[in-house]
Design a protein around this motif. Structure first.
Motif, PDB file in Angstrom:
ATOM      1  N   ARG A 107       0.830  -1.208   0.000  1.00  0.00           N
ATOM      2  CA  ARG A 107       0.000   0.000   0.000  1.00  0.00           C
ATOM      3  C   ARG A 107       0.862   1.255   0.000  1.00  0.00           C
ATOM      4  N   LEU A 108       1.882   1.289   0.849  1.00  0.00           N
ATOM      5  CA  LEU A 108       2.748   2.468   0.920  1.00  0.00           C
ATOM      6  C   LEU A 108       3.615   2.619  -0.330  1.00  0.00           C
ATOM      7  N   ALA A 109       3.975   1.502  -0.946  1.00  0.00           N
ATOM      8  CA  ALA A 109       4.842   1.544  -2.137  1.00  0.00           C
ATOM      9  C   ALA A 109       4.188   2.310  -3.274  1.00  0.00           C
ATOM     10  N   LYS A 110       2.870   2.300  -3.322  1.00  0.00           N
ATOM     11  CA  LYS A 110       2.160   3.009  -4.386  1.00  0.00           C
ATOM     12  C   LYS A 110       2.353   4.521  -4.284  1.00  0.00           C
ATOM     13  N   GLU A 111       2.767   4.997  -3.099  1.00  0.00           N
ATOM     14  CA  GLU A 111       2.943   6.432  -2.876  1.00  0.00           C
ATOM     15  C   GLU A 111       4.407   6.861  -2.976  1.00  0.00           C
ATOM     16  N   GLY A 112       5.320   5.900  -3.148  1.00  0.00           N
ATOM     17  CA  GLY A 112       6.745   6.219  -3.135  1.00  0.00           C
ATOM     18  C   GLY A 112       7.429   6.031  -4.465  1.00  0.00           C
ATOM     19  N   ARG A 113       8.752   6.296  -4.454  1.00  0.00           N
ATOM     20  CA  ARG A 113       9.577   6.178  -5.654  1.00  0.00           C
ATOM     21  C   ARG A 113      10.405   4.897  -5.593  1.00  0.00           C
ATOM     22  N   PRO A 114      10.247   3.998  -6.538  1.00  0.00           N
ATOM     23  CA  PRO A 114      10.971   2.724  -6.487  1.00  0.00           C
ATOM     24  C   PRO A 114      12.478   2.859  -6.672  1.00  0.00           C
ATOM     25  N   ASP A 115      12.946   3.995  -7.181  1.00  0.00           N
ATOM     26  CA  ASP A 115      14.380   4.193  -7.387  1.00  0.00           C
ATOM     27  C   ASP A 115      14.997   5.104  -6.329  1.00  0.00           C
ATOM     28  N   ALA A 116      14.276   5.352  -5.248  1.00  0.00           N
ATOM     29  CA  ALA A 116      14.770   6.265  -4.210  1.00  0.00           C
ATOM     30  C   ALA A 116      15.964   5.683  -3.454  1.00  0.00           C
ATOM     31  N   PHE A 117      15.966   4.363  -3.243  1.00  0.00           N
ATOM     32  CA  PHE A 117      17.057   3.695  -2.520  1.00  0.00           C
ATOM     33  C   PHE A 117      17.499   2.471  -3.311  1.00  0.00           C
ATOM     34  N   THR A 118      18.756   2.117  -3.129  1.00  0.00           N
ATOM     35  CA  THR A 118      19.320   0.936  -3.782  1.00  0.00           C
ATOM     36  C   THR A 118      19.690  -0.088  -2.723  1.00  0.00           C
TER      37      THR A 118
END
Length: 341
Positions: A190-201
């Motif tokens: 649910r929270l992932a839909k609001e975030g950036r998938p490339d923000a952290f590696t």
């Protein structure tokens, strides 16, 4: 033909009973166990006690919703394993008692095989879209991350599996560290839909063959939090969505890399996904993307059949009934399973 099967699932923390008649689902009742939320994971002893409380009401409700009297049942199918022994014992014992009282046969079901065959559940007559043999099935849950080659409904081989944590376990553990609660997978999604998938590696494993590993990802995630919290005590709260999005993207990439390799090596383009993590929106999107990119025929189960449920047990039992594959009254549960089933 009127072959009516009662399925019983009690392998972990969900008590479930379902009724299938001639391959068509009539009812599927699930009772969860909120008691584990306070502990951040399943407590086996509490799970088995809850199963004891739930099994009779759940079975009664499944029969009521299906409009079936116990005397109309052709057989009882039950999950024999793998799973928590105490939890399995409740379901196995109930199945034995019911089968003996009705003088009907029993059908033992492998929990992992049942997850795969969830794709064959019909919710109405004529509902027939399912994977064609042979196909690959990515089975992902809190306890399993496997690639299974399925050559028939009763012949399956695990060709790749996790050597440490499962994908769902990685979600749960990382979610617990962030204070999200349990189970962590749906909350991360649910929270992932609001975030950036490339923000952290985060680190990805280099494991040969088709096997998986998620312990390194989990460690990398924890180190990221540890280092950031040294200078910013509010780091988790302010970056929660980005952390979840990056975590989910990494897990999905790890899963799809090995699945793509297996499909290419084995020249199989019929590909399915099953298990609790198959409800993850990022993983489902990846399957659709691979279908368009590589020409896969993909099969995504309805969300109702992703987590542990008795409908998948009942449909597996139905096929075993057709094959005459009954089990003896002295069957006992087992915690682990071989790589073929």
């Amino acid at each position: 033909m009127n072959i009516t099967i009662l399925g019983i699932e009690s392998s972990c923390d969900d008590t479930s009973c379902a009724v299938i008649r001639d391959g068509v689902l009539l009812s599927n009742v699930i009772a969860g166990q909120a008691v584990h939320e306070a502990y951040g994971g399943v407590v086996p002893e509490l799970a088995s006690r809850a199963h004891q409380q739930n099994i009779i009401p759940v079975a009664t409700e499944a029969l009521r919703q299906a409009g079936i009297r116990p005397a109309a049942l052709s057989a009882v199918a039950f999950t024999r394993g793998p799973g928590l022994l105490g939890s399995l014992l409740v379901g196995v014992s109930f199945a034995k008692g019911l089968a003996a009282s009705l003088k009907i046969p029993m059908l033992e079901v492998n929990h992992l095989q049942a997850h795969v065959l969830a794709h064959f559940i019909k919710t109405e007559p004529g509902d027939g879209r399912h994977p064609q043999f042979p196909f690959l099935c990515l089975l992902v849950s809190g306890g399993n991350s496997q690639i299974i080659r399925v050559t028939s409904r009763n012949c399956m081989e695990v060709i790749g599996q996790t050597i440490d944590d499962a994908a769902g376990e990685a979600f749960d553990k990382c979610a617990k560290v962030m204070g999200l609660g349990y189970p962590g997978g749906p909350l991360v999604n649910r929270l992932a839909k609001e975030g950036r998938p490339d923000a952290f590696t985060f680190s990805k494993p280099h494991v040969p063959g088709y096997d998986y590993s998620f312990s390194g990802l989990k460690t990398s995630f924890l180190y990221t939090l540890r280092d950031a919290l040294k200078t910013d005590p509010d780091f988790i709260e302010s970056h929660k969505a980005d952390l979840c999005a990056s975590l989910q993207a990494t897990v999905v990439a790890i899963l799809m890399d090995k699945l793509r390799k297996a499909a290419r090596d084995l020249k199989i383009n019929e590909v399915a996904v099953a298990g609790g993590v198959s409800a993850n929106s990022g993983l489902r999107d990846a399957f659709r993307e691979h279908a368009a990119r590589f020409g896969w025929n993909v099969y995504l189960p309805p969300n109702a059949f992703t987590t542990d449920n008795a409908a998948m047990v009942a449909i597996t039992g139905y096929y075993k009934f057709l094959d005459g594959d009954f089990c003896a009254m002295d069957a006992v549960p087992y915690a682990r399973v071989s790589t073929t089933f």
